[in-house]
Structure formats: structure tokens, C-alpha cells
Design an enzyme around this catalytic site. Structure first.
Site, PDB file in Angstrom:
ATOM      1  N   SER A  22       0.812  -1.224   0.000  1.00 25.63           N
ATOM      2  CA  SER A  22       0.000   0.000   0.000  1.00 25.63           C
ATOM      3  C   SER A  22       0.842   1.270   0.000  1.00 25.63           C
ATOM      4  O   SER A  22       0.369   2.327  -0.428  1.00 25.63           O
ATOM      5  CB  SER A  22      -0.935   0.011   1.215  1.00 25.63           C
ATOM      6  N   ASP A  27      -4.594   6.996  10.311  1.00 19.29           N
ATOM      7  CA  ASP A  27      -4.254   5.703  10.902  1.00 19.29           C
ATOM      8  C   ASP A  27      -2.850   5.680  11.491  1.00 19.29           C
ATOM      9  O   ASP A  27      -2.466   4.728  12.177  1.00 19.29           O
ATOM     10  CB  ASP A  27      -4.418   4.575   9.884  1.00 19.29           C
ATOM     11  N   GLY A  35      -1.897  -4.341   1.052  1.00 18.74           N
ATOM     12  CA  GLY A  35      -2.010  -5.541   1.871  1.00 18.74           C
ATOM     13  C   GLY A  35      -0.969  -6.598   1.587  1.00 18.74           C
ATOM     14  O   GLY A  35      -0.886  -7.598   2.318  1.00 18.74           O
ATOM     15  N   HIS A  93      -0.035   5.092   7.201  1.00 20.58           N
ATOM     16  CA  HIS A  93       0.149   5.423   5.787  1.00 20.58           C
ATOM     17  C   HIS A  93       0.454   6.911   5.610  1.00 20.58           C
ATOM     18  O   HIS A  93      -0.259   7.752   6.158  1.00 20.58           O
ATOM     19  CB  HIS A  93      -1.100   5.063   4.986  1.00 20.58           C
ATOM     20  N   ASN A 142       4.063  -5.069   5.939  1.00 23.30           N
ATOM     21  CA  ASN A 142       2.961  -5.901   6.417  1.00 23.30           C
ATOM     22  C   ASN A 142       3.455  -7.141   7.159  1.00 23.30           C
ATOM     23  O   ASN A 142       2.783  -7.632   8.068  1.00 23.30           O
ATOM     24  CB  ASN A 142       2.038  -6.285   5.261  1.00 23.30           C
TER      25      ASN A 142
END
Length: 220
Positions: free
Chosen positions: A39, A185, A76, A188, A104
Site C-alpha cells: 500500500s 491511521d 495488503g 500510511h 505488512n
């Protein structure tokens, strides 16, 4: 001058013009740089003009580089997912690749030995293609403990050295834990955060482009 001779001369001239035109067109073709990752590449939560590949392409063109940056990010993706789809991505025939994977794996607390194995397989695949590569590092979340962080953090520079690729130690350098440079969040980057990443990684990308040019000269 006989007709046959005039025709031969005209055809020779035409061939020369076509050859020169093709050479100019070939020389002016942009380098196809693939940004391959998760991402952080794909651009989670961002407008199309603000994603990393687009901002990087704009910055490189501003520096006079004829480059097309391909967005091959998939939100993801773990390193295993990246390895599984690398052949599909390479069908776009990039001239060079920038790899951004591992975040991730760290967020999920995956075994660093698995991350190492996946990334090693990915880099080996790129070596088979003789594809100039910029490999970016990642740091583990500190809440997973010092032992995990030490093992995870170390695998990126070790792989870069083993596979002799251009290396940028930490993709999120200058952005991580900076609220003004991240989305809500806290994970990001926002548009300003991406701009900071691009500014910091740009010299490494230019080093990669030099490798592409050197390779092209060696093959010509």
C-alpha cells in the site's frame, strides 16, 4: 541518371532516414521504472496525483530524467504475496524495479526468517532477469520486542549486500511517527509524507537510473 540507379539511391536515402528516425525514437523512449510493493506504493487513501509512483515520476522528470514510473503496488501485500505475483508484474517489461515490501510482515509479526526467504527469492528472480534493482529496507514495530526488531531490521541490509543491489535503508525515513506527514491511521503517509519520501529517496533512484544507462551502453 538511369531510373534503376535513381531508384536505388532514393531507397538508400529512405532507409537512412528511417534508421535515423528509429534511432531518435528509441533514444527518446523513457526508462520504464516499476515501483513494486504494498500500500505504500499503491497509494492507500491518496488521490492519484499524490501516490508515490506519480510523485516520484514528477520529481524525476523535473530533474531532467525521461522516466515512466509504473505503479505495481498492491495494498495488503506481504513479502510472500509479492513473491507470488512478481512474474505477473514483470510482464509489463520494466527497465528497472524499485522494491518496497516488508511493512505488512512486520505489522503482522511474521517470522523474519520467512520474510528473508521471500525477499531473497524475489531478488533472485530479478537477478535472473538482469533487472537493475533498488531495494528498500523496513523497520519492525518496536512493540514486538527488541529481539524481533533486531532480526527483522537486519535482514534488509544483509540481503542488499548479498544480492548487490542499490539499497535505501528505510523507506519511511523522516515520515514514520510524524503526525503531520501521515494519515489518520498513523501508518500510511499523506501527500506531504509521500513528498518527503520522494525527496529523500531521489538520489538512490538516480543511482538506479545510472545503472540502467550503463547497462544499455554495455549492450549497444
Amino acid at each position: 541518371m538511369p531510373i534503376a540507379r535513381r531508384l536505388a539511391t532514393s531507397l538508400s536515402s529512405l532507409a537512412l532516414v528511417v534508421g535515423l528516425t528509429a534511432g531518435i525514437a528509441q533514444a527518446s523512449e523513457p526508462i520504464r521504472l516499476m515501483a513494486f510493493g504494498d500500500s505504500l506504493v499503491h497509494g492507500y487513501g491518496l488521490d492519484p496525483d499524490d501516490v508515490f509512483p506519480q510523485q516520484l515520476e514528477t520529481a524525476l522528470r523535473d530533474q531532467g530524467h525521461a522516466v515512466e514510473v509504473i505503479n505495481a503496488g498492491n495494498s495488503g501485500d506481504t513479502t510472500a504475496a509479492g513473491l507470488a505475483r512478481i512474474d505477473w508484474a514483470l510482464a509489463d517489461e520494466p527497465d528497472a524495479i524499485l522494491v518496497v515490501l516488508g511493512a505488512n510482515d512486520g505489522l503482522r509479526g511474521l517470522d523474519p526468517s520467512e520474510t528473508r526467504r521471500n525477499l531473497s527469492g524475489l531478488l533472485e528472480r530479478l537477478e535472473e532477469e538482469e533487472l537493475p534493482t533498488l531495494f528498500t529496507g523496513m523497520l519492525a514495530p518496536r512493540n514486538l520486542g527488541s529481539d524481533y526488531a533486531a532480526e527483522f531490521d537486519a535482514l534488509f541490509p544483509e540481503l542488499a549486500e548479498n544480492h548487490d543491489v542499490v539499497f535505501y535503508p528505510f523507506f519511511l525515513e523522516g515520515v514514520v511517527a510524524e503526525p503531520a506527514l501521515n494519515q489518520g491511521d498513523g501508518i500510511h503517509p499523506n501527500a506531504e509524507g509521500v513528498a518527503e519520501i520522494v525527496a529523500r529517496i531521489l538520489p538512490s533512484v538516480e543511482e538506479l537510473l545510472s545503472e540502467v544507462n550503463d547497462q544499455a551502453e554495455a549492450e549497444s
